[in-house]
Design a protein around this motif. Structure first.
Motif, short mmCIF file in Angstrom:
data_model
loop_
_atom_site.label_atom_id
_atom_site.label_comp_id
_atom_site.label_asym_id
_atom_site.label_seq_id
_atom_site.Cartn_x
_atom_site.Cartn_y
_atom_site.Cartn_z
N TRP A 17 13.16 40.55 -11.25
CA TRP A 17 14.18 39.70 -11.85
C TRP A 17 15.08 39.04 -10.81
O TRP A 17 16.25 38.84 -11.03
N ASP A 18 14.52 38.68 -9.65
CA ASP A 18 15.32 38.03 -8.62
C ASP A 18 15.09 36.53 -8.60
O ASP A 18 15.21 35.88 -7.58
N SER A 19 14.73 35.97 -9.73
CA SER A 19 14.48 34.53 -9.80
C SER A 19 15.79 33.76 -9.88
O SER A 19 16.83 34.30 -10.22
N SER A 20 15.71 32.48 -9.53
CA SER A 20 16.90 31.63 -9.60
C SER A 20 16.52 30.27 -10.16
O SER A 20 16.52 29.27 -9.45
N PRO A 21 16.13 30.23 -11.45
CA PRO A 21 15.75 28.95 -12.05
C PRO A 21 16.95 28.02 -12.13
O PRO A 21 18.09 28.47 -12.22
N THR A 26 15.35 27.73 -20.04
CA THR A 26 15.52 28.78 -21.04
C THR A 26 14.53 29.92 -20.84
O THR A 26 13.52 29.79 -20.14
N ALA A 27 14.82 31.05 -21.49
CA ALA A 27 13.93 32.20 -21.44
C ALA A 27 12.56 31.86 -22.03
O ALA A 27 11.52 32.30 -21.52
N GLN A 28 12.53 31.07 -23.12
CA GLN A 28 11.26 30.68 -23.72
C GLN A 28 10.45 29.82 -22.74
O GLN A 28 9.23 29.98 -22.63
N GLU A 29 11.12 28.92 -22.04
CA GLU A 29 10.42 28.08 -21.05
C GLU A 29 9.85 28.94 -19.93
O GLU A 29 8.73 28.71 -19.48
N MET A 175 7.55 27.57 -8.19
CA MET A 175 7.20 28.73 -9.00
C MET A 175 7.88 30.01 -8.53
O MET A 175 8.31 30.83 -9.34
N ALA A 176 7.98 30.21 -7.22
CA ALA A 176 8.63 31.43 -6.72
C ALA A 176 10.12 31.42 -7.03
O ALA A 176 10.71 32.46 -7.33
N ALA A 177 10.74 30.22 -6.98
CA ALA A 177 12.17 30.14 -7.29
C ALA A 177 12.42 30.45 -8.77
O ALA A 177 13.40 31.11 -9.12
N VAL A 178 11.54 29.97 -9.63
CA VAL A 178 11.72 30.16 -11.06
C VAL A 178 11.35 31.58 -11.49
O VAL A 178 12.05 32.20 -12.29
N LEU A 179 10.24 32.11 -10.93
CA LEU A 179 9.74 33.41 -11.37
C LEU A 179 10.14 34.56 -10.46
O LEU A 179 9.95 35.72 -10.83
N GLY A 180 10.67 34.27 -9.28
CA GLY A 180 11.14 35.32 -8.38
C GLY A 180 10.09 35.73 -7.38
O GLY A 180 8.89 35.45 -7.53
N SER A 181 10.52 36.41 -6.33
CA SER A 181 9.60 36.84 -5.28
C SER A 181 8.63 37.90 -5.77
O SER A 181 7.62 38.19 -5.13
N GLY A 182 8.91 38.51 -6.95
CA GLY A 182 7.99 39.46 -7.55
C GLY A 182 6.80 38.80 -8.21
O GLY A 182 5.85 39.47 -8.59
N TYR A 183 6.85 37.48 -8.36
CA TYR A 183 5.71 36.72 -8.89
C TYR A 183 4.49 37.01 -8.02
O TYR A 183 4.55 36.92 -6.80
N ILE A 184 3.38 37.36 -8.65
CA ILE A 184 2.22 37.86 -7.93
C ILE A 184 1.67 36.86 -6.92
O ILE A 184 1.07 37.23 -5.92
N TYR A 185 1.89 35.55 -7.15
CA TYR A 185 1.39 34.54 -6.22
C TYR A 185 2.51 33.88 -5.42
O TYR A 185 2.36 32.77 -4.93
#
Length: 306
Positions: A17-21, A26-29, A175-185
């Motif tokens: 949960w370290d993302s910064s969208p 929104t959460a749905q997006e 994608m990394a900024a929106v989903l965080g560094s925990g994003y698998i890619y």
């Protein structure tokens, strides 16, 4: 991206949960972005949200004709899933969610004024030539801020390396900024562009042995090189009334789903009638036109807000 048929269990030690969208996303997006990306979606247990390769189907549905099926399914062995046809309204919502987020990210990036590094895309000759002919993207398009991966050409029919420039009005997601560094890619440093944005494509020559060596690519695999400049949304005029498109999508969705399932099972278009294939291709075209109609209004609203 992961080619498995079942979503992998996330690493419990991986931060989530370290993302910064950008503000307003929104959460749905974010759930829709995660679906496209093959990332874990907390709280979403439906089959629709559990497929790690949803992006394969979403992009295939945007490709005109049957070349995508012939190459991606029959030759390369991809397995798109018919659920995204059978639940096409839900699928449309995923497209809309992602594009809204891309427009918000575009506005946020414009205010920040941050410069981008050299951008690349690993692709196929077919896609580069299709973009060149259309003058626009036809599906979601991933590009990378990272180095060209030596393995990118593996398994692709006529691989192509795209050297990319983005205009200031080009919408995209980091994608990394929106989903965080925990994003698998996250290490792929991926930017995601939408369908229907301007694309100026030049080049098409093979990389020289020296260039292949520079990118650490297999010298025995010919790789084409293109230069691509992406811009703003390419709206155009709607060919058909959206209500007509909706009726056709409802009427032919069972046939379209059955055709896709048959192609995946046989890894061939053989055995399907010309009528079935025509209706399937028309269904995809209708879906693409409806997506574009929704995007047209979203872009107009986003442009007014700038």
């Amino acid at each position: 991206m992961d080619q498995a048929h079942v979503r992998r269990t996330p690493d419990p030690g991986r931060p989530r949960w370290d993302s910064s969208p950008p503000p307003g996303v929104t959460a749905q997006e974010i759930d829709s972005i995660r679906l496209y990306a093959g990332d874990d979606i907390p709280g979403r247990t439906e089959y629709f949200y559990q497929l790690p390769n949803a992006y394969q189907t979403l992009n295939l549905l945007m490709m005109e004709g049957l070349e995508g099926e012939q190459i991606r399914v029959c030759l390369e062995g991809q397995s798109p899933d018919s659920i995204y046809i059978r639940e096409w309204r839900r699928t449309l919502k995923v497209f809309v969610d992602i594009f809204r987020a891309q427009c918000r990210c575009r506005a946020f990036a414009a205010k920040q004024g941050a410069a981008l590094p050299q951008l690349y895309r690993a692709d196929r000759r077919l896609n580069a030539q299709r973009m060149q002919a259309l003058g626009r993207t036809f599906a979601f398009t991933s590009i990378s801020k990272g180095k060209c991966l030596p393995s990118f050409a593996a398994g692709k029919q006529e691989p192509a390396l795209l050297h990319i420039t983005l205009d200031d009005d080009c919408p995209y997601l980091d994608m990394a900024a929106v989903l965080g560094s925990g994003y698998i890619y996250a290490k792929e440093a991926e930017l995601l562009l939408p369908p229907f944005i301007h694309a100026q494509v030049t080049g098409g020559q093979y990389l020289t042995p020296q260039q292949l060596n520079l990118y650490r690519l297999d010298p025995n695999v010919p790789v084409l090189s293109y230069q691509v400049r992406f811009g703003g949304f390419c709206g155009g005029e709607g060919k058909e009334n959206p209500h007509t498109l909706v009726r056709r999508l409802d009427q032919d969705q069972a046939n379209a789903a059955a055709v896709l399932e048959a192609i995946c099972a046989r890894r061939s278009l053989d055995g399907l009638s010309d009528g079935e294939l025509r209706r399937y291709a028309r269904w995809k075209q209708s879906f693409s036109e409806l997506v574009r109609a929704y995007f047209r209004q979203i872009w107009a609203d986003a442009s007014q807000a700038l």
